[in-house]
Design a protein around this motif. Structure first.
Motif, PDB file in Angstrom:
ATOM      1  N   ALA A   8       0.861  -1.180   0.000  1.00  0.00           N
ATOM      2  CA  ALA A   8       0.000   0.000   0.000  1.00  0.00           C
ATOM      3  C   ALA A   8       0.900   1.234   0.000  1.00  0.00           C
ATOM      4  N   THR A   9       0.357   2.370  -0.384  1.00  0.00           N
ATOM      5  CA  THR A   9       1.180   3.579  -0.490  1.00  0.00           C
ATOM      6  C   THR A   9       1.816   3.959   0.841  1.00  0.00           C
ATOM      7  N   HIS A  10       1.081   3.826   1.951  1.00  0.00           N
ATOM      8  CA  HIS A  10       1.671   4.198   3.247  1.00  0.00           C
ATOM      9  C   HIS A  10       2.812   3.257   3.621  1.00  0.00           C
ATOM     10  N   GLU A  11       2.695   1.970   3.262  1.00  0.00           N
ATOM     11  CA  GLU A  11       3.789   1.020   3.530  1.00  0.00           C
ATOM     12  C   GLU A  11       5.019   1.388   2.711  1.00  0.00           C
ATOM     13  N   ALA A  12       4.800   1.655   1.430  1.00  0.00           N
ATOM     14  CA  ALA A  12       5.918   2.020   0.552  1.00  0.00           C
ATOM     15  C   ALA A  12       6.556   3.325   1.019  1.00  0.00           C
ATOM     16  N   HIS A  13       5.742   4.281   1.431  1.00  0.00           N
ATOM     17  CA  HIS A  13       6.264   5.569   1.894  1.00  0.00           C
ATOM     18  C   HIS A  13       7.147   5.370   3.122  1.00  0.00           C
ATOM     19  N   CYS A  66       4.102   1.760 -11.637  1.00  0.00           N
ATOM     20  CA  CYS A  66       3.640   2.359 -12.897  1.00  0.00           C
ATOM     21  C   CYS A  66       2.529   3.338 -12.529  1.00  0.00           C
ATOM     22  N   ALA A  67       1.711   3.713 -13.486  1.00  0.00           N
ATOM     23  CA  ALA A  67       0.658   4.692 -13.220  1.00  0.00           C
ATOM     24  C   ALA A  67      -0.456   4.134 -12.343  1.00  0.00           C
ATOM     25  N   ALA A  87       8.110  -6.425  -5.352  1.00  0.00           N
ATOM     26  CA  ALA A  87       6.809  -5.977  -4.855  1.00  0.00           C
ATOM     27  C   ALA A  87       6.291  -4.945  -5.844  1.00  0.00           C
ATOM     28  N   THR A  88       4.994  -4.726  -5.841  1.00  0.00           N
ATOM     29  CA  THR A  88       4.385  -3.707  -6.682  1.00  0.00           C
ATOM     30  C   THR A  88       3.604  -2.746  -5.797  1.00  0.00           C
ATOM     31  N   LEU A  89       3.463  -1.519  -6.242  1.00  0.00           N
ATOM     32  CA  LEU A  89       2.758  -0.492  -5.488  1.00  0.00           C
ATOM     33  C   LEU A  89       1.274  -0.526  -5.845  1.00  0.00           C
ATOM     34  N   GLY A  94      -0.589   7.005  -9.301  1.00  0.00           N
ATOM     35  CA  GLY A  94      -1.861   7.703  -9.112  1.00  0.00           C
ATOM     36  C   GLY A  94      -2.309   7.635  -7.665  1.00  0.00           C
ATOM     37  N   ALA A  95      -2.233   6.451  -7.062  1.00  0.00           N
ATOM     38  CA  ALA A  95      -2.608   6.285  -5.653  1.00  0.00           C
ATOM     39  C   ALA A  95      -1.607   6.998  -4.747  1.00  0.00           C
ATOM     40  N   TRP A  96      -0.330   6.953  -5.107  1.00  0.00           N
ATOM     41  CA  TRP A  96       0.717   7.621  -4.335  1.00  0.00           C
ATOM     42  C   TRP A  96       0.399   9.116  -4.225  1.00  0.00           C
ATOM     43  N   ALA A  97       0.116   9.748  -5.349  1.00  0.00           N
ATOM     44  CA  ALA A  97      -0.191  11.186  -5.358  1.00  0.00           C
ATOM     45  C   ALA A  97      -1.520  11.466  -4.656  1.00  0.00           C
TER      46      ALA A  97
END
Length: 191
Positions: A8-13, A66-67, A87-89, A94-97
């Protein structure tokens, strides 16, 4: 075969400092904004980069983005077939932003192009309109163009692939210069 995990974006962040991030979008999309520290290796160049990605994966975790997540899943599948765990985001850049995280842009880069999804929508719409117009003005057989695009869109949705995107990715504005890709692979080796 290794199955990619999804972050998930928060995990990747939270883990960004320990991840090698590979962005598989076109160079133009990458220039429009990417995760901090991401390296651009377009999906159609992944096989060329296998040795370097394998080396990076042996040193730590590799996150492929990717997007929206479709191209990164395809890249992860190729990497898994070659024994590389990645791993993939989830939701891509798009979700990151959308979650309020910053996207970086290369310094001095004015080479941002439309995202691939937007390029596909524009091309598909143009061909459908052209097929309808030529079908009414010149000959009804031109309407086959519109039917072909409709069939391609249905196939794309069912298989989560896009032949039109693969063709559009080969256009010059979507291709990396050889020197850019060589520099990226060198940076990947030095991480």
């Amino acid at each position: 075969m290794n199955t990619p995990t999804t972050l998930a974006t928060h995990e990747a962040h939270n883990r960004l400092h320990e991840l090698t991030v590979i962005d598989v979008r076109t160079p133009g999309e990458y220039a429009g904004g990417h995760l901090p520290g991401a390296l651009n290796i377009p999906l159609d160049q992944i096989r060329r980069a296998l040795p370097d990605i394998s080396h990076a994966a042996a040193r730590g975790h590799v996150l492929v983005v990717c997007a929206s997540g479709a191209r990164s899943e395809n890249a992860c599948r190729i990497l898994a077939e070659n024994g590389i765990t990645t791993a993939t985001l989830s939701g891509g850049t798009g979700a990151w932003a959308a979650d309020g995280h910053d996207l970086h842009r290369p310094q001095g880069s004015a080479r941002a192009t439309w995202g691939m999804e937007r390029q596909v929508r524009f091309t598909a719409g143009t061909v459908v309109l052209l097929g309808l117009l030529l079908g009414f003005v010149l000959h009804p057989a031109f309407q086959i163009l519109s039917a072909g695009i409709a069939a391609g869109l249905v196939f794309s949705a069912l298989t989560n692939t896009c032949g039109m995107a693969a063709v559009l990715a080969k256009l010059p504005h979507n291709r990396p210069r050889a020197a850019d890709l060589d520099d990226t692979l060198a940076a990947l080796r030095n991480r």
